[in-house]
Design a protein around this motif. Structure first.
Motif, PDB file in Angstrom:
ATOM      1  N   UNK A  93       0.801  -1.219   0.000  1.00 58.28           N
ATOM      2  CA  UNK A  93       0.000   0.000   0.000  1.00 58.28           C
ATOM      3  C   UNK A  93       0.832   1.267   0.000  1.00 58.28           C
ATOM      4  N   UNK A  94       2.038   1.205   0.513  1.00 62.46           N
ATOM      5  CA  UNK A  94       2.840   2.422   0.658  1.00 62.46           C
ATOM      6  C   UNK A  94       3.043   3.142  -0.673  1.00 62.46           C
ATOM      7  N   UNK A  97      -0.106   4.510  -2.167  1.00 57.85           N
ATOM      8  CA  UNK A  97      -0.536   5.700  -1.423  1.00 57.85           C
ATOM      9  C   UNK A  97       0.275   6.924  -1.805  1.00 57.85           C
ATOM     10  N   UNK A  98       1.584   6.741  -1.898  1.00 58.40           N
ATOM     11  CA  UNK A  98       2.460   7.853  -2.266  1.00 58.40           C
ATOM     12  C   UNK A  98       2.138   8.349  -3.677  1.00 58.40           C
ATOM     13  N   UNK A 100      -0.594   8.181  -5.248  1.00 57.73           N
ATOM     14  CA  UNK A 100      -1.931   8.757  -5.388  1.00 57.73           C
ATOM     15  C   UNK A 100      -1.982  10.206  -4.897  1.00 57.73           C
ATOM     16  N   UNK A 101      -0.876  10.687  -4.336  1.00 57.63           N
ATOM     17  CA  UNK A 101      -0.851  12.072  -3.857  1.00 57.63           C
ATOM     18  C   UNK A 101      -0.957  13.052  -5.019  1.00 57.63           C
TER      19      UNK A 101
END
Lengths: 103, 103
Positions: A93-94, A97-98, A100-101
């Motif tokens: 997920x990391x 998530x990054x 998707x910023x």
């Protein structure tokens, strides 16, 4: 053509602090975004970046030594790609998530 | 009892680089792990950390200013908690990925 992989940590040697530090810099994040769009890898010089070649090399090295990307040579070219499989296995997920910023 | 929230960025002001930089430090990651286990918040002094009070305060402030945690006062106590909802909304998976790392 000789293909050589530049030094990098094994998956088990990757440390989350180093990954986060490597990702937490705007130019390096830009590199990671470019690599995420190019799973087959990209020649370092082909990523458009607002920095000098030596700064570019420094950032690529930081990312490689943290375990974020892998680089191999093809003749005189250096091709880098994200270590997505390793990062997803270690920190599910990391990276998503990054990436998707907002940019 | 007066309850006051310490200054922090709004969700829209949170920057991924700042979040990553804040998380990419062993003691701060230890704080984040402790907060993740205590959704109701925790008094800053109650997190066991191998650092001086001033270093602890510095790390808490870095995390707060990056948008990773929120702190409010309850009388003389300062209670911090993770901004999990904000971070999950902004960077889905990031926090989970970071917290899944081996310690």
């Amino acid at each position: 053509m000789t293909r050589k992989q530049l030094p990098q940590p094994d998956r088990a040697e990757i440390r989350v602090e180093a990954v986060l530090q490597a990702l937490g810099e705007p130019v390096r994040l830009q590199i990671v975004r470019a690599l995420a769009d190019t799973p087959e890898g990209i020649a370092c010089g082909e990523i458009e970046l607002p920095v000098t070649p030596s700064t570019r090399a420094h950032h690529l090295r930081t990312l490689r030594e943290a375990g974020v990307l892998t680089t191999h040579t093809e003749g005189t070219r250096r091709i880098s790609s994200l270590r997505r499989e390793d990062l997803d296995a270690l920190y599910p997920g990391l990276l998503t998530g990054v990436l998707s910023a907002d940019q």
